[in-house]
Design a protein around this motif. Structure first.
Motif, PDB file in Angstrom:
ATOM      1  N   MET A 101      -6.181  12.520  50.058  1.00 25.47           N
ATOM      2  CA  MET A 101      -5.025  11.614  50.014  1.00 25.47           C
ATOM      3  C   MET A 101      -4.208  11.869  48.754  1.00 25.47           C
ATOM      4  SD  MET A 101      -4.767   9.777  52.691  1.00 25.47           S
ATOM      5  CE  MET A 101      -5.471  11.077  53.671  1.00 25.47           C
TER       6      MET A 101
ATOM      7  N   THR B 175      -3.952  14.660  47.149  1.00 26.09           N
ATOM      8  CA  THR B 175      -3.207  15.903  47.337  1.00 26.09           C
ATOM      9  C   THR B 175      -1.963  15.663  48.170  1.00 26.09           C
ATOM     10  OG1 THR B 175      -5.317  17.058  47.339  1.00 26.09           O
ATOM     11  CG2 THR B 175      -3.413  18.294  48.081  1.00 26.09           C
ATOM     12  N   ILE B 176      -2.146  14.928  49.258  1.00 28.54           N
ATOM     13  CA  ILE B 176      -0.985  14.661  50.119  1.00 28.54           C
ATOM     14  C   ILE B 176       0.080  13.909  49.332  1.00 28.54           C
ATOM     15  CG2 ILE B 176      -0.204  13.399  52.153  1.00 28.54           C
ATOM     16  CD1 ILE B 176      -2.773  14.073  53.515  1.00 28.54           C
TER      17      ILE B 176
ATOM     18  N   ILE C  76       6.589  24.232  50.959  1.00 27.92           N
ATOM     19  CA  ILE C  76       5.758  23.074  50.619  1.00 27.92           C
ATOM     20  C   ILE C  76       4.993  22.592  51.847  1.00 27.92           C
ATOM     21  CG2 ILE C  76       5.856  20.648  49.929  1.00 27.92           C
ATOM     22  CD1 ILE C  76       8.044  21.373  47.996  1.00 27.92           C
TER      23      ILE C  76
ATOM     24  N   TRP D   4      -8.776  18.404  55.338  1.00 25.65           N
ATOM     25  CA  TRP D   4      -9.085  17.015  55.713  1.00 25.65           C
ATOM     26  C   TRP D   4      -9.790  16.975  57.053  1.00 25.65           C
ATOM     27  CZ3 TRP D   4      -4.630  12.988  56.731  1.00 25.65           C
ATOM     28  CH2 TRP D   4      -5.186  11.732  56.978  1.00 25.65           C
TER      29      TRP D   4
ATOM     30  N   VAL E 165      -3.865  21.169  53.413  1.00 27.39           N
ATOM     31  CA  VAL E 165      -4.610  19.930  53.173  1.00 27.39           C
ATOM     32  C   VAL E 165      -5.051  19.280  54.489  1.00 27.39           C
ATOM     33  CG1 VAL E 165      -2.745  18.237  53.060  1.00 27.39           C
ATOM     34  CG2 VAL E 165      -4.726  17.951  51.623  1.00 27.39           C
ATOM     35  N   PHE E 166      -4.215  19.391  55.515  1.00 31.38           N
ATOM     36  CA  PHE E 166      -4.631  18.871  56.825  1.00 31.38           C
ATOM     37  C   PHE E 166      -5.883  19.592  57.299  1.00 31.38           C
ATOM     38  CE2 PHE E 166      -1.437  16.104  56.743  1.00 31.38           C
ATOM     39  CZ  PHE E 166      -0.309  16.247  57.523  1.00 31.38           C
TER      40      PHE E 166
ATOM     41  N   ILE F 229       1.940  16.343  47.241  1.00 36.00           N
ATOM     42  CA  ILE F 229       2.838  17.155  48.065  1.00 36.00           C
ATOM     43  C   ILE F 229       4.069  16.348  48.443  1.00 36.00           C
ATOM     44  CG2 ILE F 229       3.071  18.416  50.233  1.00 36.00           C
ATOM     45  CD1 ILE F 229       0.098  18.929  50.173  1.00 36.00           C
TER      46      ILE F 229
ATOM     47  N   ASN G 279       1.613  23.701  52.228  1.00 35.96           N
ATOM     48  CA  ASN G 279       0.599  22.914  51.517  1.00 35.96           C
ATOM     49  C   ASN G 279       0.059  21.790  52.392  1.00 35.96           C
ATOM     50  OD1 ASN G 279       0.975  24.488  49.304  1.00 35.96           O
ATOM     51  ND2 ASN G 279       2.308  23.064  48.244  1.00 35.96           N
ATOM     52  N   TYR G 280       0.968  21.164  53.143  1.00 38.14           N
ATOM     53  CA  TYR G 280       0.512  20.164  54.102  1.00 38.14           C
ATOM     54  C   TYR G 280      -0.495  20.796  55.058  1.00 38.14           C
ATOM     55  CZ  TYR G 280       4.004  16.510  53.076  1.00 38.14           C
ATOM     56  OH  TYR G 280       4.744  15.512  52.493  1.00 38.14           O
TER      57      TYR G 280
END
Lengths: 443, 535
Positions: free
Chosen positions: B269, B271-272, A245, A256, A252-253, B275, A248-249
Motif C-alpha cells: 500500500m 508503494t502504491i 510510472i 501484491w 506492485v500489483f 506511485i 510501477n503499478y
C-alpha cells in the motif's frame, strides 16, 4: 514523410489537378521515385590529408514511366543508385541556390545540433543512430521536393547528382557557379540572415512592401514553429514519464497478487495491463517525432524565405545605388556646362577658377564628354539592374506563391496526421482501461 | 462471565447481521443467557477491571439458539429488520442477504468555526436507529476531528481484541490549507467510512462510547472526554507484557502468517501511495505544458489565412484535452489516493491488534509458567527438610513450618489456577475476535479494492473518451476547411500557367534589355522568359 512529400509534390507538378482541365504533368516526380536509405559509415582521407569518418547514404532512383518525355536522356536504366554524403547534398543545394535565386529552395536537415534540448538527448553525436535516421528522412524529403519542382527538377546537375557516380563534384564546380555575381550576393545574404541584423549599408530608400511583409511572415513562421516544437518536446517527455510510472503499478500489483488469495488473479492481470499501457507510449512518440521533423522542415523553409527577401533587397539596393550615381553624374555635367553651380553661392569650381584659372574650353569639353560616357554607361547599368530586379521580383513572388500553396497542403497534412495519431492513442487507452476494469469487476 | 466451554461459539463464524435490539426479556430466554448478556454490557462500562472480557456477542444468541436449543424465531421476534433506508450512498460492510441493520449514521455538512483561540471544522453526524438502548429514533450532533479521535481511542481501550478501523490522518500534507473544499470532502468521506465500519461491527456498534459519541450534547461529550484521561492508565497491565518482547512458545503459526501478510500488505500500500504521488506530480507538470501548447496554435493562426481554421481547431482540441486532464488530476488526488492511505493506516491498526493479541497470549503463558513454578515448589516442599528454615530458627516446629508453607502455596496455586482459567479465556476470546475481524476485513478489502480500482478505470476511460471526441472534432474541422480551399482554387485561376509570364506585379514597366547585357541567371541556354517561369 516521403509519402507526404511526394503526394503533395505531385499536386504541385500537376497543378491544375481538377478533373475538368487537362492534366499538365510538369515535374520529374511524376515519373520516378527517389529514396534515401541505408546509412553507412565510411572512413576516408579529408582535404587536409587527415583521416575522417563520415556517413554515406544510398540514393536510389526508380523510374516509373520509362517512356515519359520528361525523363532526362541519361536516365537509361529503370533503377540506379549511388552513395552520397551530406557535404554533397550541401553542394547541390548551394548550387541550386545560386543558379535559381528566385526559387525557394527546399532546406536540408541540420548539419549540427544547435538546439539545447537535442544536445541533452544525445543528439550531439553525429553518429547517433537517432540523429542519422532523422537526417536521412530530411535528405530524402529534400530530394523529393527538388524533383517535384518544375524548374529545379530539370536541372542537369540535379540529374547528375542522382546518376553520376564519378566526379560529380567536379562537374558542379565546372559550371563556375561560384563566380556568378549572385553567388557573392548570396554569401552576403547568408551571412546576414545568420546574424539576423540589418546591415547599415543596406538600408533602402523605398523598401518593397511585399518583401517586408514576407520577411515579417517568415520571422513569425519561424518563431511559431520553434515554440511549438519546444513545447511538444516537453509534452512528449512528460507523457513518457506518466506512462512509465504505470509500469510501477504493474510491478506492485504483481507483487501484491502474491499475498492475496481470491484477489490474486485479478491483480495479476491488471498488473499485466499496466505494463502494456506503459509500453504503448514508445511507438506513439516515434510517430510523433516524424511529424515534429516535418514541422522542423518548415522552420528551415522560413530561413529560405528570408534569404529570398534579402536577395531582393540587395538587388534593389544596387538599383538605388546606380540611380543615385546617375543623379550625381547628371548634376556634375550640368555644373560643368554652366561653369558655376547656380543653386548655391559657393562652388568648388568657382574657387579653383579663381585660384588656378578657369578650365580651357577644350578641357571642359573633354570632361563633359567623359561625364556623358559615364552617364551612358551608368544608365545602361541601371537598366540592367532594374531589369534584374523586376525579373527577380516576378519570379520570386511566383515561387513564393507556389511555396505557400505547398505549405498549406503540407501543414494541413501534418495536423491531420497528428490528430489521427491522437485519436488512435485515445482509442487504445479506452480499450486498455476497459480490459483493466474487467480484471477488477471479475475479482 | 461466559463459561469457558462456550468459547466455540464465535470461532469460524463469519460476521453476521448487526445484532438484536438489545437485552432480551427473560421470557424469550429459556436458557437464561440474558444475564450473561447483561454482564457483557456491564463489563463494557468505563472503569471495568477486565476490559479484556469479550463475552458472547449478541450475534452469538443466534448460534446458541440455532444449535437446537430453542426456536430461532423466538429470538427473531424481537429483532426488527430494516431495509437499506433513504441514506443512500452509505456503504455497509456486510453484503449478506440476511443483514439486519438498525443503526445508520451519516457524516456531512462541514462547517468552519472560529473562536478566539483557534478555528476548526465540525461535521454534522446524523443517526437513525430503532434500537431500544437509544432514547430517540434520530439524533443530529456536530462533531470535530478531535471527537472522532477520542472515540477511536476509547474503542481501542475498551476493545483491545478487536480491529478498530483507522481514522484519516490529522494533517493534510500536500496542501497546508486544511479548509480547502476538496480536503474537507475527502475527510468527510473518510470519517463517514470510519463510522459506517464501526456501526456495522457486531460488537463495536454496541459500545457505550459510540452511543455517547452519536447522541451526547457538546457539553456532555466534553465531560466524558475529560474522564477519559484517567482511564488510559488501566491499559498498563497489558502494556507491561508487551514490553517484555520475547517470542511466545505456543503461538500458532497462523499468527505469524497473519503478521507477514499485514507487513507485506502495508508495504505494498505504501508503494502504491508513493506511485500515486509521483503520477500526480507528472500529470500536473504535463497539464502546465499543455496549457501553453494550445495558445501557440492560436498565435500562429494569426499569421496564416487558409490554415487559420485548422490551427484554431488544433488549439481547441488541445484545450479540451487539458480540461479532461484537470479532472483526472483532481480524481487522482481526491478519489484514488485517500483509500490507499486509509488502507495503509488499516494495516497499522491490524499490526496493533495483532500485537495486543500476542500480549494477551503472553500473559497467559506467563501465568501458566508461574503456576508450574508454584506447583514445583509444592512438590519440593514435601521432601524438604524444614529444620534449617527460618521458622525453625525462630523456635517453631519444623513440621508446623512445613504446614504453613504448604498452606500458603496451596492458596497461591488456587489463585493461579483461577487466573490461568481467566487468561485462557481471554486468549480464546482474543483469538476468536481477531479471526472474525480479519475475515470481515479481508472481505471488505476485496470489495473496496474492486470498487476503488473499477472507479479508477472508469475515470481513465472517461478521460480518454473526452480526448477522443475532442480530436475527432478537430480532425473534422481541419478536413472541412480543405474542401473550402479547393473550392476557392477552382474559382480563381492561379498564377501558375507556365506560358504567360506573371506581370501581375506593377513594378516591372521595363522591357528586357538586349542579349548583350550581363548574365541572366537561372537559364540553361539563355532561352526566353517563358521557360523560366516557375510553377
Amino acid at each position: 514523410m516521403a509519402d507526404a512529400g511526394s503526394d503533395s509534390a505531385q499536386d504541385v507538378g500537376s497543378e491544375a489537378s481538377t478533373p475538368s482541365s487537362s492534366k499538365r504533368v510538369t515535374s520529374l516526380l511524376s515519373v520516378l521515385e527517389i529514396s534515401v536509405t541505408e546509412p553507412e559509415r565510411r572512413t576516408g582521407v579529408s582535404a587536409i590529408n587527415m583521416k575522417e569518418t563520415y556517413t554515406v547514404y544510398l540514393v536510389e532512383t526508380r523510374i516509373t514511366d520509362m517512356k515519359s518525355e520528361l525523363l532526362p536522356e541519361i536516365f537509361t536504366d529503370e533503377t540506379f543508385s549511388l552513395w552520397r554524403r551530406y557535404s554533397e547534398f550541401e553542394l547541390l543545394r548551394n548550387y541550386l541556390c545560386v543558379t535559381y535565386p528566385a526559387v525557394v529552395i527546399p532546406p536540408l536537415p541540420e548539419k549540427k545540433i544547435h538546439m539545447m534540448w537535442q544536445k541533452l538527448s544525445g543528439g550531439e553525436d553525429k553518429f547517433d543512430p537517432d540523429f542519422i535516421e532523422r537526417r536521412r528522412a530530411g535528405l530524402e524529403s529534400f530530394l523529393l521536393r527538388v524533383a517535384a519542382h518544375t524548374q529545379l527538377s530539370q536541372d542537369k546537375i540535379f540529374h547528375a547528382f542522382l546518376h553520376l557516380v564519378e566526379a560529380w563534384k567536379e562537374t558542379v564546380l565546372a559550371t563556375g557557379y561560384q563566380n556568378k555575381k549572385i553567388y557573392l550576393i548570396l554569401r552576403t545574404a547568408q551571412m546576414d540572415s545568420r546574424l539576423k541584423t540589418l546591415n547599415a549599408q543596406f538600408r533602402l530608400k523605398n523598401p518593397d512592401r511585399r518583401f517586408q511583409d514576407l520577411k515579417n511572415y517568415s520571422s513569425e513562421l519561424e518563431a511559431n514553429i520553434a515554440n511549438l516544437l519546444k513545447i511538444r518536446e516537453r509534452l512528449a517527455e512528460r507523457l513518457y514519464g506518466i506512462h512509465k510510472i504505470h509500469a510501477n503499478y504493474g510491478r506492485v500489483f504483481s507483487e501484491w497478487s502474491g499475498i492475496e488469495k481470491e484477489m490474486g488473479d485479478g491483480l495479476q492481470s491488471a498488473g499485466h495491463f499496466m505494463d502494456v499501457y506503459a509500453a504503448s507510449i514508445d511507438s506513439m512518440l516515434e510517430e510523433e517525432d516524424t511529424y515534429a521533423d516535418a514541422l522542423k522542415e518548415y522552420l528551415y523553409f522560413a530561413d529560405a524565405l528570408r534569404s529570398i527577401c534579402r536577395k531582393q533587397e540587395l538587388l534593389q539596393y544596387e538599383v538605388e545605388k546606380l540611380e543615385d550615381k546617375l543623379v550625381y553624374l547628371k548634376a556634375q555635367k550640368q555644373q560643368m556646362e554652366q561653369g558655376v553651380d547656380v543653386k548655391s553661392g559657393f562652388s568648388l569650381k568657382g574657387m579653383t577658377t579663381k585660384l588656378f584659372g578657369a578650365d580651357t574650353p577644350e578641357i571642359r569639353e573633354k570632361k563633359i564628354q567623359q561625364l556623358e560616357e559615364q552617364t551612358q554607361q551608368t544608365e545602361e547599368q541601371l537598366q540592367a539592374a532594374k531589369w534584374e530586379l523586376s525579373t527577380y521580383i516576378d519570379r520570386s513572388l511566383q515561387d513564393v506563391e507556389r511555396f505557400k500553396r505547398q505549405k498549406v497542403r503540407d501543414l494541413r497534412e501534418i495536423f491531420i496526421n497528428y490528430s489521427i495519431m491522437q485519436i488512435k492513442l485515445c482509442k487504445k487507452g479506452v480499450s486498455l482501461w476497459n480490459n483493466t476494469k474487467e480484471c477488477f469487476t471479475k475479482m | 462471565m461466559a463459561d469457558g466451554t462456550d468459547s466455540g461459539f464465535s470461532e469460524g463464524q463469519p460476521s453476521g447481521p448487526g445484532g438484536s435490539s438489545g437485552p432480551i426479556s427473560p421470557d424469550l430466554d429459556p436458557l437464561n443467557i440474558t444475564t450473561s448478556t447483561v454482564d457483557l454490557e456491564e463489563s463494557l462500562d468505563m472503569g471495568a477491571e477486565t476490559p479484556l472480557d469479550c463475552g458472547p456477542t449478541p450475534r452469538s444468541f443466534y448460534t446458541l439458539f440455532t444449535d437446537g436449543e430453542g426456536d430461532p424465531k423466538a429470538a427473531g421476534d424481537d429483532i426488527t429488520v430494516f431495509t437499506q433506508s433513504s441514506l443512500a450512498g452509505l456503504q455497509l460492510d456486510d453484503a449478506l442477504a440476511s443483514d439486519v441493520h438498525d443503526l445508520f449514521v451519516t457524516v456531512d455538512d462541514p462547517e468552519k468555526h472560529i473562536t478566539n483561540m483557534e478555528s476548526y471544522i465540525t461535521y454534522r453526524v446524523t443517526t437513525k436507529t430503532t434500537r431500544s438502548d437509544y432514547d430517540s429514533h434520530e439524533y443530529v450532533v456536530r462533531r470535530r476531528y478531535q471527537d472522532f479521535l477520542w472515540l477511536r481511542e476509547r474503542l481501542e481501550a475498551t476493545n483491545p481484541t478487536h480491529l478498530i478501523p483507522p481514522l484519516p490522518e490529522k494533517h493534510s500534507f500536500r496542501r497546508l490549507d486544511r479548509f480547502s473544499p476538496e480536503f474537507l470532502k475527502t475527510r468527510q468521506a473518510a470519517l463517514q467510512k470510519f463510522l459506517s465500519r464501526i456501526v456495522d461491527h457486531p460488537t463495536l456498534s454496541f459500545n457505550e462510547n459510540l452511543t455517547i459519541f452519536l447522541t451526547a450534547k457538546a457539553w456532555e461529550l466534553a465531560s466524558h472526554r475529560k474522564q477519559a484521561q484517567g482511564i488510559m492508565g488501566k491499559m498498563g497491565s497489558s502494556m507491561r507484557s508487551m514490553a517484555a518482547g520475547y517470542m511466545m512458545k505456543n503461538r500458532s503459526p497462523e499468527y505469524a502468517t497473519m503478521q507477514e501478510y499485514v507487513n507485506t500488505f502495508g508495504a505494498k500500500m505504501g508503494t502504491i501511495d508513493r506511485i500515486n504521488q509521483r503520477l500526480l506530480k507528472e500529470m500536473t507538470d504535463y497539464e502546465q505544458d499543455l496549457r501553453e501548447f494550445g495558445p501557440v496554435f492560436t498565435l500562429w493562426s494569426n499569421s496564416e489565412t487558409e490554415l487559420a481554421p485548422a490551427m484554431l481547431g488544433m488549439a481547441a482540441g488541445v484545450e479540451k484535452c487539458e480540461k479532461a486532464l484537470e479532472q483526472q488530476i483532481s480524481d487522482q488526488e481526491h478519489v484514488f489516493a485517500p483509500p490507499v492511505k486509509e488502507y495503509i493506516l488499516y494495516a497499522e491498526a491490524m499490526k496493533a491488534v495483532l500485537k495486543r493479541r500476542d500480549s494477551i497470549q503472553m500473559e497467559y503463558e506467563l501465568t501458566v509458567e508461574e503456576l508450574n513454578r508454584k506447583r514445583n515448589d509444592r512438590e519440593q516442599l514435601k521432601m524438604s527438610d524444614q529444620s534449617y528454615s527460618l521458622g525453625a530458627f525462630m523456635g517453631k516446629d519444623p513440621e508446623e513450618v512445613r504446614q504453613q508453607k504448604r498452606t500458603k502455596l496451596d492458596a497461591q496455586i488456587e489463585e493461579l489456577l483461577k487466573q490461568v482459567e481467566v487468561s485462557n479465556d481471554n486468549v480464546e476470546c482474543a483469538n476468536a475476535d481477531l479471526k472474525a475481524d480479519l475475515e470481515r476485513w479481508h472481505r471488505n478489502k476485496r470489495r473496496d479494492v474492486k470498487e476503488v480500482f473499477s472507479e479508477l478505470c472508469d475515470r481513465n476511460i472517461q478521460y480518454y473518451q473526452e480526448c477522443l471526441s475532442a480530436w475527432e472534432e478537430t480532425l473534422q474541422e481541419i478536413n472541412q476547411k480543405s474542401e473550402l480551399e479547393t473550392a476557392s482554387t477552382l474559382a480563381t485561376p492561379t498564377s501558375s500557367c507556365p506560358d504567360t509570364p506573371n506581370l501581375a506585379t506593377p513594378t516591372s514597366s521595363v522591357t528586357p534589355p538586349l542579349p548583350a547585357t550581363p548574365t541572366k541567371e537561372g537559364t540553361e541556354g539563355g532561352a526566353s522568359e517563358g521557360q523560366e517561369v516557375t510553377q
